[in-house]
Design a protein around this motif. Sequence first.
Motif, mmCIF file in Angstrom:
data_model
loop_
_atom_site.group_PDB
_atom_site.id
_atom_site.type_symbol
_atom_site.label_atom_id
_atom_site.label_comp_id
_atom_site.label_asym_id
_atom_site.label_seq_id
_atom_site.Cartn_x
_atom_site.Cartn_y
_atom_site.Cartn_z
ATOM 1 N N ASN A 445 -7.251 0.958 -1.557
ATOM 2 C CA ASN A 445 -6.780 1.871 -0.509
ATOM 3 C C ASN A 445 -5.371 1.508 -0.023
ATOM 4 O O ASN A 445 -5.013 1.799 1.115
ATOM 5 C CB ASN A 445 -7.752 1.884 0.687
ATOM 6 C CG ASN A 445 -7.965 0.496 1.267
ATOM 7 O OD1 ASN A 445 -7.189 -0.425 1.014
ATOM 8 N ND2 ASN A 445 -9.017 0.341 2.066
ATOM 9 N N THR A 446 -4.600 0.884 -0.887
ATOM 10 C CA THR A 446 -3.257 0.439 -0.518
ATOM 11 C C THR A 446 -2.269 0.796 -1.622
ATOM 12 O O THR A 446 -2.587 0.705 -2.809
ATOM 13 C CB THR A 446 -3.231 -1.091 -0.288
ATOM 14 O OG1 THR A 446 -4.122 -1.420 0.787
ATOM 15 C CG2 THR A 446 -1.829 -1.585 0.051
ATOM 16 N N VAL A 447 -1.070 1.186 -1.220
ATOM 17 C CA VAL A 447 0.019 1.452 -2.160
ATOM 18 C C VAL A 447 1.177 0.520 -1.824
ATOM 19 O O VAL A 447 1.581 0.411 -0.656
ATOM 20 C CB VAL A 447 0.500 2.908 -2.101
ATOM 21 C CG1 VAL A 447 1.589 3.140 -3.146
ATOM 22 C CG2 VAL A 447 -0.651 3.868 -2.320
ATOM 23 N N ILE A 448 1.695 -0.138 -2.851
ATOM 24 C CA ILE A 448 2.857 -1.017 -2.696
ATOM 25 C C ILE A 448 4.021 -0.406 -3.476
ATOM 26 O O ILE A 448 3.892 -0.104 -4.660
ATOM 27 C CB ILE A 448 2.572 -2.428 -3.238
ATOM 28 C CG1 ILE A 448 1.363 -3.047 -2.522
ATOM 29 C CG2 ILE A 448 3.806 -3.332 -3.090
ATOM 30 C CD1 ILE A 448 0.871 -4.340 -3.159
ATOM 31 N N VAL A 449 5.133 -0.210 -2.802
ATOM 32 C CA VAL A 449 6.371 0.195 -3.466
ATOM 33 C C VAL A 449 7.305 -1.005 -3.430
ATOM 34 O O VAL A 449 7.599 -1.542 -2.356
ATOM 35 C CB VAL A 449 7.020 1.409 -2.784
ATOM 36 C CG1 VAL A 449 8.374 1.731 -3.433
ATOM 37 C CG2 VAL A 449 6.094 2.622 -2.852
#
Length: 554
Positions: A445-449
């Motif tokens: 449930n996490t997005v890293i850019v």
Amino acid sequence: MNQQSANQTYWNTLRAERSGFLTVVFCLLLFVFEEVRFAGQISFALIGIFVDPRMNTGGLGSSHTTTAGILTLISLVITGIAIYISFNSTNRFKWLYFGLFSLGSFVQFGYWNGLNRFFVVSDFQTNITSPISFWVDNITRFFNPIAFIPIVVYALFLLLNKTDANRSMKSFLFIVLLMGSLGVGSVWAESTNFTAVSVPAFYRSLSQVVFDQTVPKVNRDDVALQSEAPPDNNILLVIDESVRGSQLSLYGYERPTTPIFDQLLSNDQLGFWPDAISASTCSITSNAVLMMGLTDLPDTEQHVYSNPTLFQYAKAMGYTTHYIDGQSSVLWTSIDNSDLLSVDSYLNPAKLQYPAPIAMDGLIGSHLEALFNGSTGNFVIVNKVGVHAPYNKVFPEGELTWDDRPPSLAHESFFDVVNEYDSAVLYNHDAFFGALLKNDSFLENTVIVYTSDHSQNLGEFPDRFFHCGKEKLEVEIPIVIIGQAEFDEINFDFPAHHQNVFPTLLDLMQVPDEARTEDYAVSLLTATEADIEQRFYLPSSSDFFTGEALPYDE
């Protein structure tokens, strides 16, 4: 009595003529010396009054080059006036002028030695936020002993011109006024970095710093939105320091410098844009684009002060906002204290009790791992310590991973530098992402850019500093997305730019189009071939508001 008065007038005239002669001789010597040392840049600028040096055809110069050339000519006149006044000052003020001349010379010759340019306004912010250790470690690159030549010659001319003239405080203030007018006038004329003799150019830039700090700034636009539903995901923007895309194994480099990224890619948990560039070759400008979504550089309309920040949008969408700066306890990324009103948690080295820089990124990674595994609804921006030069200071002593010949070596003298850089990239990558992804269940449930502020010159231009120059390779950075994303629907062949990151994050927050205050660049989540445009970047020598961007795609 009349004869005595006449004699006094004669000697005063003779001294004035002598001072004038010494002024002309010194200015000519300084001009010729600096033209030889600094690649004839003043002559080039003066030619621009009549002929645009960027054009091969004849004719009058463009308004930009004509204005810059006129300012250069004015600066030469002011230089002559200042030198003449200094030669005719009391001994106490001669020492003051000597000190100011020496300071300006050391700074300008040092910057030319390190960056092949003079000191500019953006360097001031970099200097006051950089730790002392940075300058201690890089002193050899920014110290230029050739500066002693004009300094010693100036001292000799001051001694040669023995005078009982009483030019003191009023004359000094007059010079300060002239230099200040030169700086402010160049801002008004939108030609802030016009070419000048080294010392006046330094004080011109300092006066521009003062002007920039005193001019009232516009207020940021508000985000007219308040989400009622709390977000059920986490979003993390990681801004690394000095990471060159082509040195990452994720990007095809032969050495395994990014093993965690490589594993995530094989697990279909990561995607990346092979063709990606930063907005600038220096940190502050790139961070401004990333945090404010600027689309045009130079920023002639000063959107850096009016555009909402990422934190404002995140707060409007119901996120708990976090800003973690591993580099400095002073705000330096184009946000100020008023912007912290949209930040719920702000951590910096002082608040983390000054851990060793080499340990900072690992500490931040552990902090984030605990945060994401314990909660959702977090929006976080991290400025990592990264791998700023000198590279052997950002990994433990004795832990050099590679000491053989690098896979690609542009210059033999950079043999050890490249090995240290690669070792630093690997160590820092493992320290941060190893700690962050120790328990990676939160990636559901996490997005890293992930990106970097700029790239590095690793010997391709051996006589220059590692970044903050003007070369294309200094903007060739990674842009990576990790975690909760529909990778199959993303066009990773799209030529990416820092300006695409801001709208990408807005899409991840699900900010409605009608709530966006600006016409931002295209999001990397939806970009297609039809959205491809020519990309530009701002070299550090170009003023943020009035400079000239360089084309990357030609």
